[in-house]
Enzyme design. Structure first.
Site, PDB file in Angstrom:
ATOM      1  N   ARG A 204       0.807  -1.137   0.051  1.00 42.54           N
ATOM      2  CA  ARG A 204       0.104  -0.024   0.112  1.00 42.54           C
ATOM      3  C   ARG A 204       0.874   1.229   0.085  1.00 42.54           C
ATOM      4  O   ARG A 204       1.713   1.460   0.852  1.00 42.54           O
ATOM      5  CB  ARG A 204      -0.944   0.129   1.080  1.00 42.54           C
ATOM      6  CG  ARG A 204      -2.053   0.697   1.153  1.00 42.54           C
ATOM      7  CD  ARG A 204      -3.037   0.694   2.473  1.00 42.54           C
ATOM      8  NE  ARG A 204      -2.383   0.944   3.794  1.00 42.54           N
ATOM      9  CZ  ARG A 204      -2.741   2.151   4.297  1.00 42.54           C
ATOM     10  NH1 ARG A 204      -3.181   3.177   3.748  1.00 42.54           N
ATOM     11  NH2 ARG A 204      -2.037   2.295   5.419  1.00 42.54           N
TER      12      ARG A 204
ATOM     13  N   HIS B  83      -0.693   7.542 -12.004  1.00 44.75           N
ATOM     14  CA  HIS B  83      -1.653   8.380 -12.105  1.00 44.75           C
ATOM     15  C   HIS B  83      -1.763   9.325 -13.534  1.00 44.75           C
ATOM     16  O   HIS B  83      -1.852  10.506 -13.491  1.00 44.75           O
ATOM     17  CB  HIS B  83      -1.641   9.100 -10.900  1.00 44.75           C
ATOM     18  CG  HIS B  83      -1.455   8.550  -9.480  1.00 44.75           C
ATOM     19  ND1 HIS B  83      -0.134   8.698  -9.087  1.00 44.75           N
ATOM     20  CD2 HIS B  83      -1.876   7.473  -9.001  1.00 44.75           C
ATOM     21  CE1 HIS B  83       0.078   7.879  -7.986  1.00 44.75           C
ATOM     22  NE2 HIS B  83      -0.939   7.150  -7.931  1.00 44.75           N
TER      23      HIS B  83
ATOM     24  N   GLU C 111      -4.849   0.910 -10.592  1.00 46.68           N
ATOM     25  CA  GLU C 111      -4.853   1.268  -9.188  1.00 46.68           C
ATOM     26  C   GLU C 111      -5.824   0.779  -8.478  1.00 46.68           C
ATOM     27  O   GLU C 111      -5.893   1.472  -7.650  1.00 46.68           O
ATOM     28  CB  GLU C 111      -4.223   2.670  -8.889  1.00 46.68           C
ATOM     29  CG  GLU C 111      -3.619   2.786  -7.655  1.00 46.68           C
ATOM     30  CD  GLU C 111      -2.953   4.433  -7.151  1.00 46.68           C
ATOM     31  OE1 GLU C 111      -3.815   5.223  -7.669  1.00 46.68           O
ATOM     32  OE2 GLU C 111      -2.265   4.424  -6.626  1.00 46.68           O
TER      33      GLU C 111
HETATM   34 ZN   LIG Z   1      -0.363   3.857  -6.353  1.00 44.71          ZN
END
Ligand SMILES: [Zn+2]
Length: 340
Positions: free
Chosen positions: A69, A221, A282
């Site tokens: 994580r 991202h 993700e």
């Molecule tokens: Zn990530």
């Protein structure tokens, strides 16, 4: 095969996160950490079967490149010893997931970074994760201080011990910050996207790709703000006499598809060459809700890529080919894990 290059173990057993809490409290009290908790294979299996594996099946993806994580890395907490203990525990857990589900998950390592501690510190954990666990990449936090940016930029020789190891092992790094230590920057909002954008900018102004011509970085991202501002970066590179941006960056820098709406994916695919885009979602991660405009999860990114005006061959690169190329050890590891 559809390879999702960006997934974290966000559903790890409760005792794993509880141990982290106890470890940080022990550090603050000047005491040694408690012994690590026991976790059975069944407990681990349950967290995956009801989570990431279920989503893989529902969404039609095959393999997730899986790491601890990211927000939980918490490199700004404790000191170098706590980071070492925590990274070791987290990576071991990823290895166990990969052994339990060898066809569905292949590991990427979290590093035992700490602010203002030389990244040389991370080398033995990288060696362990690649040699013993079969991991195929690392997550590199460009700001282990969690928002204060106390370390030199990624172009500084400070980071070179890690880059040398990446080249030696032929593994890429995903540039990925962890939790934000300041309320001015929400972790998975501005802090993550700033980390992505800053990492790209730092590398652009460096000689890293001259010094390491084969090194590879993934900006997650969707590249933060970079693809949307490609014109600005082209202009900045030109004004600074760095050269042509695409020639400067695109042999070494890749972007994932963790962009949670179709217009963003369209922009990414229009601006960035298909050879530099890697499929990723993700999941299960930052955004867990369902988009009322589509009726599907925001992070079900395969749906967006499926809708892009690209040829099947181009989509195959995004879904599979590019990941096998950028994660150079991936194909061999897929075969090894499939063989059991
Ligand atoms: Zn990530």
């Amino acid at each position: 095969m559809i390879i999702d290059c960006h997934g974290h173990y966000t559903t790890s057993p409760r005792q794993h996160e509880a141990w982290r809490q106890a470890q940080i409290e022990a550090h603050a009290a000047g005491k040694p950490p408690p012994p690590r908790p026991a976790m059975t294979d069944d407990e681990i299996r349950q967290t995956i079967e009801g989570g990431q594996l279920k989503a893989q099946r529902e969404r039609g993806t095959d393999l997730t490149i899986f790491s601890p994580r990211a927000a939980g890395m918490g490199h700004h907490l404790g000191d170098a010893a706590t980071s070492e203990g925590w990274a070791s525990a987290c990576n071991e857990l990823i290895y166990r997931v990969c052994r339990l589900f060898p066809k569905n998950f292949i590991g990427v390592a979290m590093l035992p970074q700490s602010a203002r501690v030389s990244p040389r510190n991370c080398l033995s954990e990288i060696e362990r994760c690649v040699n013993q666990y079969g991991f195929v990449g690392i997550n590199l936090n460009p700001d282990p201080s969690g928002g204060h940016w106390q370390d030199p930029p990624l172009g500084d020789r400070y980071w070179y011990p890690v880059y040398e190891k990446m080249v030696e092992y032929d593994i890429p790094a995903m540039i990925h910050v962890s939790a934000s230590c300041t309320p001015t920057h929400h972790t998975t909002g501005s802090h993550y996207l700033n980390g992505d954008t800053a990492g790209f900018d730092q590398l652009m102004r460096s000689s890293v790709f001259k010094d390491f011509p084969t090194i590879r970085f993934i900006i997650p991202h969707g590249g933060g703000g970079v693809p949307y501002h490609w014109g600005r970066y082209r202009g900045l590179a030109q004004d600074a006499k760095l050269g042509v941006l695409s020639e400067l960056m695109l042999n070494n820098v890749f972007f994932d598809t963790c962009v949670y709406h179709l217009p963003g994916q369209e922009l990414l695919a229009k601006v960035i060459p298909v050879d530099n885009i890697l499929f990723a979602s993700e999941m299960i991660g930052a955004v867990r809700g369902i988009d009322p405009e589509t009726g599907h999860h925001y992070d079900d990114t395969k749906r967006y890529v499926d809708q892009l005006p690209l040829s099947p061959a181009e989509k195959a690169k995004i879904f599979e080919g590019n990941a096998r190329r950028v994660y150079a050890r991936l194909s061999a590891q897929i075969e090894k894990q499939a063989a059991g």
